[in-house]
Design a protein around this motif. Structure first.
Motif, PDB file in Angstrom:
ATOM      1  N   ILE A  61      40.137  67.387  19.400  1.00 18.09           N
ATOM      2  CA  ILE A  61      38.666  67.384  19.450  1.00 18.09           C
ATOM      3  C   ILE A  61      38.111  68.601  18.723  1.00 18.09           C
ATOM      4  CG2 ILE A  61      36.664  67.494  20.986  1.00 18.09           C
ATOM      5  CD1 ILE A  61      38.310  65.961  23.062  1.00 18.09           C
ATOM      6  N   ARG A  62      38.742  69.759  18.939  1.00 17.35           N
ATOM      7  CA  ARG A  62      38.308  70.973  18.241  1.00 17.35           C
ATOM      8  C   ARG A  62      38.429  70.793  16.729  1.00 17.35           C
ATOM      9  NH1 ARG A  62      37.778  75.800  20.479  1.00 17.35           N
ATOM     10  NH2 ARG A  62      38.741  76.783  18.651  1.00 17.35           N
ATOM     11  N   GLU A  63      39.486  70.136  16.313  1.00 20.13           N
ATOM     12  CA  GLU A  63      39.675  69.902  14.881  1.00 20.13           C
ATOM     13  C   GLU A  63      38.605  68.967  14.339  1.00 20.13           C
ATOM     14  OE1 GLU A  63      43.122  68.217  11.789  1.00 20.13           O
ATOM     15  OE2 GLU A  63      43.509  68.354  13.950  1.00 20.13           O
ATOM     16  N   SER A  64      38.221  67.953  15.119  1.00 22.29           N
ATOM     17  CA  SER A  64      37.208  67.003  14.654  1.00 22.29           C
ATOM     18  C   SER A  64      35.843  67.674  14.494  1.00 22.29           C
ATOM     19  CB  SER A  64      37.096  65.830  15.628  1.00 22.29           C
ATOM     20  OG  SER A  64      36.601  66.266  16.890  1.00 22.29           O
ATOM     21  N   TYR A  65      35.580  68.691  15.317  1.00 24.94           N
ATOM     22  CA  TYR A  65      34.321  69.435  15.204  1.00 24.94           C
ATOM     23  C   TYR A  65      34.424  70.615  14.237  1.00 24.94           C
ATOM     24  CZ  TYR A  65      31.926  66.994  19.010  1.00 24.94           C
ATOM     25  OH  TYR A  65      31.303  66.048  19.777  1.00 24.94           O
ATOM     26  N   GLY A  66      35.624  70.867  13.712  1.00 21.71           N
ATOM     27  CA  GLY A  66      35.821  71.990  12.806  1.00 21.71           C
ATOM     28  C   GLY A  66      35.867  73.326  13.508  1.00 21.71           C
ATOM     29  N   ALA A  67      36.055  73.318  14.840  1.00 19.58           N
ATOM     30  CA  ALA A  67      36.049  74.567  15.602  1.00 19.58           C
ATOM     31  C   ALA A  67      37.327  75.369  15.409  1.00 19.58           C
ATOM     32  CB  ALA A  67      35.855  74.263  17.091  1.00 19.58           C
ATOM     33  N   ASP A  68      38.369  74.755  14.833  1.00 17.85           N
ATOM     34  CA  ASP A  68      39.623  75.468  14.631  1.00 17.85           C
ATOM     35  C   ASP A  68      39.672  76.157  13.275  1.00 17.85           C
ATOM     36  OD1 ASP A  68      39.609  73.039  13.281  1.00 17.85           O
ATOM     37  OD2 ASP A  68      41.797  72.830  13.355  1.00 17.85           O
ATOM     38  N   GLU A  69      38.645  75.964  12.449  1.00 14.72           N
ATOM     39  CA  GLU A  69      38.608  76.593  11.125  1.00 14.72           C
ATOM     40  C   GLU A  69      38.118  78.037  11.232  1.00 14.72           C
ATOM     41  OE1 GLU A  69      36.186  74.222   8.615  1.00 14.72           O
ATOM     42  OE2 GLU A  69      37.356  72.390   8.898  1.00 14.72           O
ATOM     43  N   ALA A  96      31.799  75.993  22.918  1.00 17.07           N
ATOM     44  CA  ALA A  96      31.149  74.795  23.444  1.00 17.07           C
ATOM     45  C   ALA A  96      32.135  73.639  23.589  1.00 17.07           C
ATOM     46  CB  ALA A  96      29.991  74.390  22.538  1.00 17.07           C
ATOM     47  N   VAL A  97      33.023  73.491  22.631  1.00 17.47           N
ATOM     48  CA  VAL A  97      33.987  72.384  22.687  1.00 17.47           C
ATOM     49  C   VAL A  97      34.931  72.558  23.870  1.00 17.47           C
ATOM     50  CG1 VAL A  97      35.830  71.206  21.446  1.00 17.47           C
ATOM     51  CG2 VAL A  97      33.834  72.040  20.204  1.00 17.47           C
ATOM     52  N   THR A  98      35.447  73.783  24.022  1.00 17.08           N
ATOM     53  CA  THR A  98      36.350  74.049  25.142  1.00 17.08           C
ATOM     54  C   THR A  98      35.635  73.890  26.471  1.00 17.08           C
ATOM     55  OG1 THR A  98      37.600  75.594  23.761  1.00 17.08           O
ATOM     56  CG2 THR A  98      37.938  75.733  26.135  1.00 17.08           C
ATOM     57  N   ALA A  99      34.402  74.422  26.553  1.00 21.27           N
ATOM     58  CA  ALA A  99      33.642  74.330  27.798  1.00 21.27           C
ATOM     59  C   ALA A  99      33.334  72.875  28.153  1.00 21.27           C
ATOM     60  CB  ALA A  99      32.341  75.132  27.671  1.00 21.27           C
ATOM     61  N   ARG A 100      33.126  72.046  27.153  1.00 17.73           N
ATOM     62  CA  ARG A 100      32.746  70.655  27.396  1.00 17.73           C
ATOM     63  C   ARG A 100      33.951  69.796  27.773  1.00 17.73           C
ATOM     64  NH1 ARG A 100      32.132  66.210  28.546  1.00 17.73           N
ATOM     65  NH2 ARG A 100      30.727  64.606  27.701  1.00 17.73           N
ATOM     66  N   TYR A 101      35.115  70.039  27.130  1.00 17.71           N
ATOM     67  CA  TYR A 101      36.234  69.098  27.273  1.00 17.71           C
ATOM     68  C   TYR A 101      37.427  69.648  28.056  1.00 17.71           C
ATOM     69  CZ  TYR A 101      33.802  66.326  23.767  1.00 17.71           C
ATOM     70  OH  TYR A 101      32.869  65.580  23.094  1.00 17.71           O
ATOM     71  N   SER A 102      37.363  70.907  28.499  1.00 14.93           N
ATOM     72  CA  SER A 102      38.499  71.464  29.224  1.00 14.93           C
ATOM     73  C   SER A 102      38.399  71.271  30.730  1.00 14.93           C
ATOM     74  CB  SER A 102      38.641  72.958  28.916  1.00 14.93           C
ATOM     75  OG  SER A 102      37.477  73.662  29.348  1.00 14.93           O
ATOM     76  N   SER A 103      37.368  70.568  31.179  1.00 15.92           N
ATOM     77  CA  SER A 103      37.207  70.324  32.608  1.00 15.92           C
ATOM     78  C   SER A 103      38.376  69.491  33.139  1.00 15.92           C
ATOM     79  CB  SER A 103      35.887  69.597  32.876  1.00 15.92           C
ATOM     80  OG  SER A 103      35.795  69.228  34.240  1.00 15.92           O
ATOM     81  N   PRO A 104      38.935  69.884  34.295  1.00 13.69           N
ATOM     82  CA  PRO A 104      40.048  69.095  34.872  1.00 13.69           C
ATOM     83  C   PRO A 104      39.651  67.658  35.191  1.00 13.69           C
ATOM     84  CG  PRO A 104      39.886  71.264  35.908  1.00 13.69           C
ATOM     85  CD  PRO A 104      38.658  71.099  35.067  1.00 13.69           C
ATOM     86  N   ASP A 105      38.365  67.426  35.427  1.00 12.39           N
ATOM     87  CA  ASP A 105      37.912  66.072  35.759  1.00 12.39           C
ATOM     88  C   ASP A 105      38.138  65.096  34.609  1.00 12.39           C
ATOM     89  OD1 ASP A 105      37.111  67.072  38.191  1.00 12.39           O
ATOM     90  OD2 ASP A 105      35.042  67.425  37.546  1.00 12.39           O
ATOM     91  N   LEU A 106      38.135  65.624  33.385  1.00  8.93           N
ATOM     92  CA  LEU A 106      38.332  64.741  32.231  1.00  8.93           C
ATOM     93  C   LEU A 106      39.800  64.387  32.030  1.00  8.93           C
ATOM     94  CD1 LEU A 106      35.861  66.403  29.672  1.00  8.93           C
ATOM     95  CD2 LEU A 106      35.487  64.367  31.079  1.00  8.93           C
ATOM     96  N   GLY A 107      40.678  65.248  32.506  1.00  7.93           N
ATOM     97  CA  GLY A 107      42.108  64.952  32.414  1.00  7.93           C
ATOM     98  C   GLY A 107      42.661  64.977  31.011  1.00  7.93           C
ATOM     99  N   LEU A 108      42.065  65.771  30.113  1.00  7.15           N
ATOM    100  CA  LEU A 108      42.541  65.838  28.732  1.00  7.15           C
ATOM    101  C   LEU A 108      43.658  66.872  28.612  1.00  7.15           C
ATOM    102  CD1 LEU A 108      39.132  65.763  26.799  1.00  7.15           C
ATOM    103  CD2 LEU A 108      40.704  63.869  27.209  1.00  7.15           C
ATOM    104  N   SER A 109      44.639  66.550  27.814  1.00  8.47           N
ATOM    105  CA  SER A 109      45.750  67.470  27.581  1.00  8.47           C
ATOM    106  C   SER A 109      45.337  68.516  26.545  1.00  8.47           C
ATOM    107  CB  SER A 109      46.964  66.694  27.065  1.00  8.47           C
ATOM    108  OG  SER A 109      46.688  66.129  25.788  1.00  8.47           O
ATOM    109  N   PRO A 110      46.060  69.636  26.469  1.00  8.53           N
ATOM    110  CA  PRO A 110      45.754  70.647  25.444  1.00  8.53           C
ATOM    111  C   PRO A 110      45.799  70.072  24.025  1.00  8.53           C
ATOM    112  CG  PRO A 110      47.201  71.565  27.114  1.00  8.53           C
ATOM    113  CD  PRO A 110      47.089  70.100  27.398  1.00  8.53           C
TER     114      PRO A 110
END
Length: 313
Positions: free
Chosen positions: A55-63, A35-49
């Protein structure tokens, strides 16, 4: 019922809720995608890896999955359901906005279902008018076969669009509750009526009914004072189960009528793979179901003297 029996049944309910939480967490975690990747990996947002990783770390998705499980379980135990991946809002805040509307709908539908079930059962067990009895005995199987979403669409088409009795757009609070309540109550009234009809017929055949009638009691007195009173006890269990299922039914009904509640919240969470919201909804629905059935289980010996005597023996 002794204190130890009460504590044991409460403990069983807690275990069931824990198992439900665990299974829901495992199944939602096994869903493809993130969900985190699907939400924030859109090119329109312009976020870097690197930003996405933060963001994944803040949601605990990397644990690890086990670490996420323990963290989520600990949060649920203190009422912290996490944050929605889609909106960033606390899930507890979203639930606080959605649950009251769904609860009002569920209670309204349950009360109407009880009224419908009682009316159908009384008319279906009348001995004087055979054709009325046959007609109302056929209603519960017919009502059971009606899907709630189909029934809701039919009511909108006929009651709102054709007859214009109840609007579905720009409604008041009461108007917006009428059709969803009817839609949700009919499938619930059907099994209640089926159990109650069978229970009434069984009680009417009991020897004590013959004895009461031999004493000169009127038929109405016998029915409402003796037959119906005893026939309602078996209905208590099925009523508790059905009320727990109302939350799931309300989700579909709210989606059909566009009501703000757990239904709309569930649809949005599934569409956006918002795991914290989906998990919270599943656990809340399971908790309501388990709590209602626990209350029914604890009340049954209070209402049925035969169970109290068996426990003392």
């Amino acid at each position: 019922m002794t204190t130890s029996q009460i504590l044991r049944r409460i403990g069983q309910a807690v275990v069931v809720l824990l198992v439900t939480f665990t299974l829901a967490f495992i199944m939602l975690s096994a869903l493809p995608g993130d969900a985190v990747t699907a939400r924030y990996s859109s090119p329109d947002l312009g976020l870097s890896p690197e930003q996405i990783a933060q963001i994944r770390e803040s949601y605990g998705a990397d644990e690890s999955l086990f670490s996420q499980y323990l963290t989520t379980l600990g949060g649920f135990l203190v009422g912290d359901f996490g944050y929605s991946v889609q909106t960033g809002t606390a899930v507890s805040t979203l639930l606080g906005e959605a649950v009251p509307g769904t609860f009002v709908l569920a209670v309204s539908a349950f009360l109407l279902a009880i009224v419908l079930a009682l009316g159908i059962s009384i008319l279906a067990t009348m001995d004087r008018f055979y054709w009325i009895k046959e007609f109302f005995q056929a209603l519960p199987p017919f009502f059971v076969s009606l899907p709630s979403f189909w029934l809701g669409i039919i009511l909108i088409q006929i009651v709102s669009f054709r007859l214009g009795w109840v609007p579905v757009i720009g409604t008041t609070t009461v108007q917006g509750l009428i059709l969803p309540t009817i839609t949700l109550s009919i499938p619930i009234a059907a099994p209640l009526a089926q159990v109650l009809i069978r229970s009434i017929e069984e009680v009417k055949a009991q020897p004590f009914i013959v004895a009461v009638r031999a004493r000169g009691a009127g038929e109405l007195w016998i029915f409402f004072r003796n037959v119906l009173r005893n026939a309602l006890l078996p209905v208590l269990t099925i009523a508790g189960i059905l009320f727990g299922e109302l939350v799931g039914g309300a989700v579909v009904t709210e989606a059909v009528f566009g009501r703000a509640g757990l239904g709309q919240m569930t649809v949005n969470a599934v569409a956006n793979r918002d795991m914290p919201v989906m998990l919270a909804i599943v656990v809340i629905a399971a908790a309501i179901y388990i709590l209602i059935n626990l209350i029914v289980d604890l009340l049954y010996p209070v209402l049925d003297a035969r169970l109290r005597r068996s426990e003392k023996a």
